[in-house]
Design an enzyme around this catalytic site. Structure first.
Site, PDB file in Angstrom:
ATOM      1  CE1 TYR A   1       0.794  -1.526   2.667  1.00 49.28           C
ATOM      2  CE2 TYR A   1       3.092  -1.356   3.827  1.00 49.28           C
ATOM      3  CZ  TYR A   1       2.237  -1.492   3.086  1.00 49.28           C
ATOM      4  OH  TYR A   1       2.902  -1.989   1.746  1.00 49.28           O
TER       5      TYR A   1
ATOM      6  N   GLY B   1       9.679   1.589  -0.977  1.00 47.54           N
ATOM      7  CA  GLY B   1      11.117   2.282  -0.110  1.00 47.54           C
ATOM      8  C   GLY B   1      11.447   0.393   0.744  1.00 47.54           C
TER       9      GLY B   1
ATOM     10  CG  MET C   1       9.907  -6.442  -2.420  1.00 49.65           C
ATOM     11  SD  MET C   1       8.247  -6.828  -2.049  1.00 49.65           S
ATOM     12  CE  MET C   1       7.887  -8.596  -2.049  1.00 49.65           C
ATOM     13  CD  GLU C   2       6.984  -8.367   1.301  1.00 49.01           C
ATOM     14  OE1 GLU C   2       7.742  -7.453   0.998  1.00 49.01           O
ATOM     15  OE2 GLU C   2       5.469  -8.502   1.323  1.00 49.01           O
TER      16      GLU C   2
ATOM     17  CE  LYS D   1       6.126   7.295   1.959  1.00 47.71           C
ATOM     18  NZ  LYS D   1       7.171   6.612   3.193  1.00 47.71           N
TER      19      LYS D   1
ATOM     20  CG  ASP E   1       0.910  -3.419  -7.716  1.00 49.28           C
ATOM     21  OD1 ASP E   1       0.506  -4.533  -6.989  1.00 49.28           O
ATOM     22  OD2 ASP E   1       1.490  -2.895  -9.116  1.00 49.28           O
TER      23      ASP E   1
ATOM     24  CD  GLN F   1       3.423  -7.132  -1.914  1.00 49.69           C
ATOM     25  OE1 GLN F   1       5.106  -6.950  -1.824  1.00 49.69           O
ATOM     26  NE2 GLN F   1       2.421  -7.675  -1.586  1.00 49.69           N
TER      27      GLN F   1
ATOM     28  CD  GLU G   1       2.721  -5.018   3.118  1.00 51.16           C
ATOM     29  OE1 GLU G   1       2.778  -4.816   4.619  1.00 51.16           O
ATOM     30  OE2 GLU G   1       2.974  -5.704   2.447  1.00 51.16           O
TER      31      GLU G   1
ATOM     32  CG  HIS H   1       7.269  -2.508   7.329  1.00 53.80           C
ATOM     33  ND1 HIS H   1       6.714  -2.562   7.205  1.00 53.80           N
ATOM     34  CD2 HIS H   1       7.263  -3.463   6.047  1.00 53.80           C
ATOM     35  CE1 HIS H   1       5.523  -3.141   6.661  1.00 53.80           C
ATOM     36  NE2 HIS H   1       5.761  -3.349   5.619  1.00 53.80           N
ATOM     37  CD  GLU H   2      10.162  -4.056   3.636  1.00 51.25           C
ATOM     38  OE1 GLU H   2       9.916  -5.044   3.540  1.00 51.25           O
ATOM     39  OE2 GLU H   2       9.673  -3.147   3.062  1.00 51.25           O
TER      40      GLU H   2
ATOM     41  CG  HIS I   1       6.573  -8.240   4.935  1.00 48.15           C
ATOM     42  ND1 HIS I   1       5.769  -8.300   5.307  1.00 48.15           N
ATOM     43  CD2 HIS I   1       6.914  -7.243   4.586  1.00 48.15           C
ATOM     44  CE1 HIS I   1       4.695  -7.456   4.338  1.00 48.15           C
ATOM     45  NE2 HIS I   1       5.624  -6.499   4.588  1.00 48.15           N
TER      46      HIS I   1
ATOM     47  N   PRO J   1      10.597   1.476  -7.301  1.00 50.80           N
ATOM     48  CG  PRO J   1       8.877  -0.125  -8.292  1.00 50.80           C
ATOM     49  CD  PRO J   1      10.454   0.243  -7.789  1.00 50.80           C
TER      50      PRO J   1
HETATM   51  N1  BES Z   1       5.695  -5.785   0.484  1.00 50.56           N
HETATM   52  C1  BES Z   1       5.730  -4.048   0.498  1.00 50.56           C
HETATM   53  C2  BES Z   1       5.740  -3.680  -0.763  1.00 50.56           C
HETATM   54  C3  BES Z   1       4.829  -3.985  -2.010  1.00 50.56           C
HETATM   55  C4  BES Z   1       3.467  -3.652  -1.228  1.00 50.56           C
HETATM   56  C5  BES Z   1       4.917  -4.173  -2.716  1.00 50.56           C
HETATM   57  C6  BES Z   1       2.271  -3.880  -1.957  1.00 50.56           C
HETATM   58  C7  BES Z   1       3.565  -4.243  -3.653  1.00 50.56           C
HETATM   59  C8  BES Z   1       2.739  -4.209  -3.403  1.00 50.56           C
HETATM   60  C9  BES Z   1       6.829  -4.039   1.436  1.00 50.56           C
HETATM   61  O1  BES Z   1       6.956  -4.217   2.281  1.00 50.56           O
HETATM   62  C10 BES Z   1       6.515  -2.322   2.070  1.00 50.56           C
HETATM   63  O2  BES Z   1       5.326  -2.676   2.832  1.00 50.56           O
HETATM   64  N2  BES Z   1       6.754  -1.459   1.399  1.00 50.56           N
HETATM   65  C11 BES Z   1       6.880  -0.085   2.111  1.00 50.56           C
HETATM   66  C12 BES Z   1       8.048   0.438   3.427  1.00 50.56           C
HETATM   67  C13 BES Z   1       6.737   0.098   5.058  1.00 50.56           C
HETATM   68  C14 BES Z   1       8.431   1.130   5.891  1.00 50.56           C
HETATM   69  C15 BES Z   1       5.550   1.056   4.727  1.00 50.56           C
HETATM   70  C16 BES Z   1       7.427   0.832   1.090  1.00 50.56           C
HETATM   71  O3  BES Z   1       7.885   0.543   0.072  1.00 50.56           O
HETATM   72  O4  BES Z   1       6.983   2.461   1.289  1.00 50.56           O
HETATM   73 ZN    ZN Z   2       5.555  -4.332   3.810  1.00 44.49          ZN
END
Ligand code: BES
Ligand code: ZN
Length: 608
Positions: free
Chosen positions: A389, A276, A278-279, A563, A381, A149, A326, A303-304, A307, A274
């Site tokens: 979110y 938190g 990935m689902e 993040k 991205d 993703q 999200e 969260h995951e 998804h 990179p």
């Molecule tokens: N699907 C996302 C990660 C993502 C989003 C990858 C957009 C690439 C582009 C994943 O589900 C996610 O939202 N991860 C968050 C954690 C969440 C608890 C808010 C993260 O990685 O911080």
């Molecule tokens: Zn997510």
């Protein structure tokens, strides 16, 4: 005449199924079934082999297949005719776009049912991270994993890289012996580690959910259908931290229907991951930075897991519509947290999220604060802000409050069932809502709904979540500031959430001497909780509290979660002195970062 008809068809297909982040002509020809045969070479940091695509042609005049690719070396392309003969096909790569990669165009003499592309990846593939054994936790064996993703699957597989279409796949993966390969597919816990692995993904998924990891992995079960894959050092810690996963699954199933994917396992990645989490279907990829020892950060697992319904089952049709993945997921995540850990914790987490959203809203251009934002021509991205979110979550919470839980839960369950294994867009969602939910404008009007989706910032119907617990923290903060007595802070009874709220208030209220007092009293620079540490470093930098820098250096070298690290480098780059310090730290940290984190930090420090 035929040409005109074909042109009209192409135009209609484009309008109907446009994804500006894909070169592919998926409306004219698609690949519902994909077979991978790849060998991982850790010395060359390269995957090589072939992908075979089964083709469905949707218009009789089409003879060209356009795929997405990025930094791939295409060795040859073979097509299989309807009679079963393999012939070499001509292909060419289009111009390079820094955000989208390259189109791979393949010419066919007739509408062949199959095509096979032999290729290898580049060590810089944006969707892969290759770690030397020194960069892993155990330091015995190398590690690699994919992160597809949003549009990075194309950097390790040439394919139609768009969430508008779905595919099934099977894969054979060759690895060095002793290493285990896992995919977001049917992993079996007791496979022999023989370097030759087979996978099948019988449910249809979008390309961004294709996922592979190879490493010195072990498995431990948590329940019949949940377990953890991890390097040995993490295995028991992760099993203890995430032991509520089965219960979380039961909670969502009761609200929105059975879990549709079979098993649900977690893969713990190196700290350079990179994100938190990935689902990836059946196997979420998880950062080890949420293993805090006290379950304080397990909302990430909620969260995951969520998804599995919002995103993996009903999928955003383009990256402009990320909120459909999200926002819904953040909503379901908070419902899980409420049921498993209680209403108070869920409220605190909501309130903290609103704080994060407000910070983002202050910084974003107004047009990027709509739920549906236009990311044409940009890297999708970039859509990864708090808007899809948290604004998305707040919109659904608004609907829940107005309609009542029972009605809203039924609506959502019906939504997941009606659009299972399909791509969704906001207009389609609105039509469904009009038909099944919005029957009384006094409860919720269309105008109120449209304001949430198409107007910038927070809607006028937003009601801020307020907890008594955080009010108490604010009062204690004020009396400590007055008295200078740390004992005014009743931190013994604070959870991580209280701490995060407290630290979030500091930048606006305290000076450097007060920060030093807090650090001496509570050792915040040394916090083992990654969320607390990152929030604390942010305040420390804002107040030039340089005593935190040695700990910050360690943090930036150890953790590669975007993040955390990108905003910290951003802050550091704001004055000359910390900028040169940051560059020196980054020199040590960079080799351990994922390519996506590297390019983000390169940009912040103006190194390219
Ligand atoms: N699907 C996302 C990660 C993502 C989003 C990858 C957009 C690439 C582009 C994943 O589900 C996610 O939202 N991860 C968050 C954690 C969440 C608890 C808010 C993260 O990685 O911080
Ligand atoms: Zn997510």
């Amino acid at each position: 005449m035929r040409v005109v008809l074909l042109l009209l068809f192409i135009l209609a297909a484009k309008v109907q199924a446009a994804d500006p982040h894909s070169f592919s002509n998926f409306a004219l020809v698609s690949h519902p079934q994909l077979t991978l045969d790849l060998t991982a070479d850790f010395d060359k940091q390269q995957l090589s082999g072939f992908v075979e695509l089964q083709l469905d042609w949707h218009h009789p005049d089409v003879r060209e297949l356009i795929l997405d690719s990025r930094d791939l070396s295409i060795e040859k392309v073979m097509g299989q005719s309807a009679e079963g003969r393999w012939v070499k096909l001509s292909h060419r790569l289009g111009e390079v776009s820094s955000t989208h990669g390259q189109a791979l165009r393949i010419e066919f003499p007739a509408q062949f049912p199959k095509v096979r592309i032999y290729y290898h990846t580049s060590p810089q593939a944006s969707g892969l991270q290759w770690l030397t054994k020194e960069q892993t936790s155990e330091k015995q064996q190398p590690f690699m994993y994919s992160q597809s993703q949003s549009i990075h699957a194309r950097s390790w597989i040439p394919l139609q890289d768009t969430p508008a279409v779905r595919l099934n796949y099977q894969a054979r993966i060759h690895t060095p012996k002793q290493l285990l390969a896992v995919m977001g597919a049917d992993n079996s816990a007791n496979t022999d580690k023989d370097g030759d692995y087979f996978f099948r993904m019988p449910q249809a998924i979008p390309s961004y959910l294709i996922a592979l990891a190879i490493g010195d992995l072990e498995f431990k079960a948590m329940s019949e259908r949940t377990g953890v894959y991890a390097e040995k050092v993490w295995l028991d810690k992760a099993v203890a931290e995430f032991s509520d996963t089965e219960q979380m699954m039961q909670v969502v199933s009761a609200m929105y229907g059975d879990y549709p994917w079979g098993r649900y396992d977690l893969l713990i990645l190196p700290a350079s991951f990179p994100f938190g989490g990935m689902e990836n279907p059946r196997l979420s990829f998880i950062t080890p930075t949420v293993i805090a020892g006290d379950k304080s950060l397990v909302s990430l697992i909620a969260h995951e897991l969520a998804h599995s319904w919002s995103g993996n089952l009903v999928t955003n049709g383009s990256w402009h519509e990320l909120w459909l993945n999200e926002g819904f997921t953040s909503y379901v995540e908070n419902r899980i947290m409420e049921q498993v850990y209680g209403a108070e914790r869920a409220l605190l987490e909501r309130q903290l999220s609103v704080q994060d959203l407000e910070n983002d809203l202050d910084q974003l251009e107004p047009e990027d604060t709509l739920l549906v934002s236009d990311y044409t021509g940009r890297d999708p991205d970039e859509a990864f802000t708090q808007v899809p979110y948290i604004k998305g979550m707040l919109f659904l919470q608004f609907l829940e409050q107005r309609f009542g839980r029972k009605t809203f839960d039924e609506f959502l369950k019906n939504y997941f069932q009606s659009f299972a294994f399909q791509s969704m867009d906001t207009e389609k969602f609105l039509r469904f809502m009009r038909k099944t939910l919005l029957n009384d404008p006094d409860t919720v009007s269309m105008g109120e709904v449209l304001e949430w989706i198409y107007q910038p910032g927070l809607a006028s119907t937003f009601v801020a979540p307020v907890s008594d617990a955080f009010k108490q923290v604010d009062l204690q903060l004020a009396s400590w500031q007055k008295s200078g007595q740390l004992s005014d802070l009743a931190t013994k009874s604070w959870s991580i959430h209280h701490w995060l709220h407290f630290i979030g208030q500091l930048a606006a209220t305290v000076d450097m001497a007060q920060l030093r007092q807090l650090d001496q009293g509570f050792a915040l620079s040394q916090s083992q909780n990654a969320e607390v540490a990152a929030a604390w470093f942010k305040v420390a930098l804002a107040k030039n509290y340089s005593e935190a820098q040695p700990a910050l250096e360690q943090f930036l070298i150890r953790v590669g979660r975007r993040k955390f690290v990108v905003p910290l480098y951003q802050q550091l780059s704001q004055n000359q002195q910390t900028l040169s310090w940051a560059k020196a730290v980054y020199q040590k940290a960079r080799p351990g970062y994922h390519p996506l984190t590297q390019s983000a930090v390169d940009k912040v420090l103006k190194l390219n």
